[in-house]
Design a protein around this motif. Structure first.
Motif, PDB file in Angstrom:
ATOM      1  N   SER A  65       0.851  -1.193   0.000  1.00  0.00           N
ATOM      2  CA  SER A  65       0.000   0.000   0.000  1.00  0.00           C
ATOM      3  C   SER A  65       0.888   1.246   0.000  1.00  0.00           C
ATOM      4  N   ASP A  66       0.299   2.400  -0.242  1.00  0.00           N
ATOM      5  CA  ASP A  66       1.064   3.653  -0.198  1.00  0.00           C
ATOM      6  C   ASP A  66       1.680   3.849   1.185  1.00  0.00           C
ATOM      7  N   GLU A  67       0.927   3.497   2.221  1.00  0.00           N
ATOM      8  CA  GLU A  67       1.435   3.628   3.590  1.00  0.00           C
ATOM      9  C   GLU A  67       2.645   2.707   3.818  1.00  0.00           C
ATOM     10  N   TYR A  69       4.658   1.507   1.439  1.00  0.00           N
ATOM     11  CA  TYR A  69       5.774   2.030   0.639  1.00  0.00           C
ATOM     12  C   TYR A  69       6.466   3.200   1.346  1.00  0.00           C
ATOM     13  N   ALA A  70       5.697   3.978   2.101  1.00  0.00           N
ATOM     14  CA  ALA A  70       6.251   5.147   2.789  1.00  0.00           C
ATOM     15  C   ALA A  70       7.030   4.782   4.053  1.00  0.00           C
TER      16      ALA A  70
END
Length: 161
Positions: A65-67, A69-70
């Protein structure tokens, strides 16, 4: 081999760029309240791929998810692993796009092989990939070349990749 010189130069540049990228990434991990736990959790995310495993295959979700990946720990591990993987894949694709160089006939070559255009891969690569798909053979050859290049970089004082 003469074609190893450009690869060695590219690999050395990758190592120089990676020093800066890895330092920035490490600084992000070290800026967290618990760098060890951040690194561990990043490794867990990388290995377990919770988003990919929880979504149905038809959902079109990415690996993370973007989270995820961050997450600084995931980014640190991802950068270390994928920079070398993508370098290797790019080199393989570049080599695959180039026409094969036929081997030069030598006095030691058996007469039936002179003038024939066979695989340009060294014998240890050609024999270890018999029966493989072209993609698997290319990956195996790239692994052999990257190992030889890494050894050359280390021998030249560049350190391990």
């Amino acid at each position: 081999a003469k074609d190893a010189a450009p690869l060695l130069a590219l690999l050395r540049r990758l190592l120089l760029v990676n020093e800066r990228v890895f330092a920035l990434s490490d600084a992000r991990v070290n800026a967290t309240s618990d760098p060890t736990e951040t690194a561990r959790h990043g490794e867990h995310l990388y290995v377990m791929k919770p988003t990919m495993k929880s979504a149905p295959k038809s959902a079109g979700m990415g690996t993370w998810s973007d989270e995820e990946y961050a997450h600084p720990g995931l980014q640190a591990l991802y950068l270390r692993l994928k920079s070398f993987q993508r370098f290797t894949e790019s080199w393989v694709l570049e080599r695959a796009a180039a026409p094969p160089t036929p081997p030069r006939p030598t006095a030691e070559a058996p007469p039936w092989t002179r003038g024939r255009h066979s695989s340009s891969a060294p014998p240890h690569e050609a024999s270890s990939t018999r029966g493989c798909s072209p993609q698997a053979a290319a990956v195996a050859a790239a692994r052999v070349r990257m190992a030889a290049t890494a050894a050359a970089v280390a021998a030249a004082g560049g350190g391990p990749p």
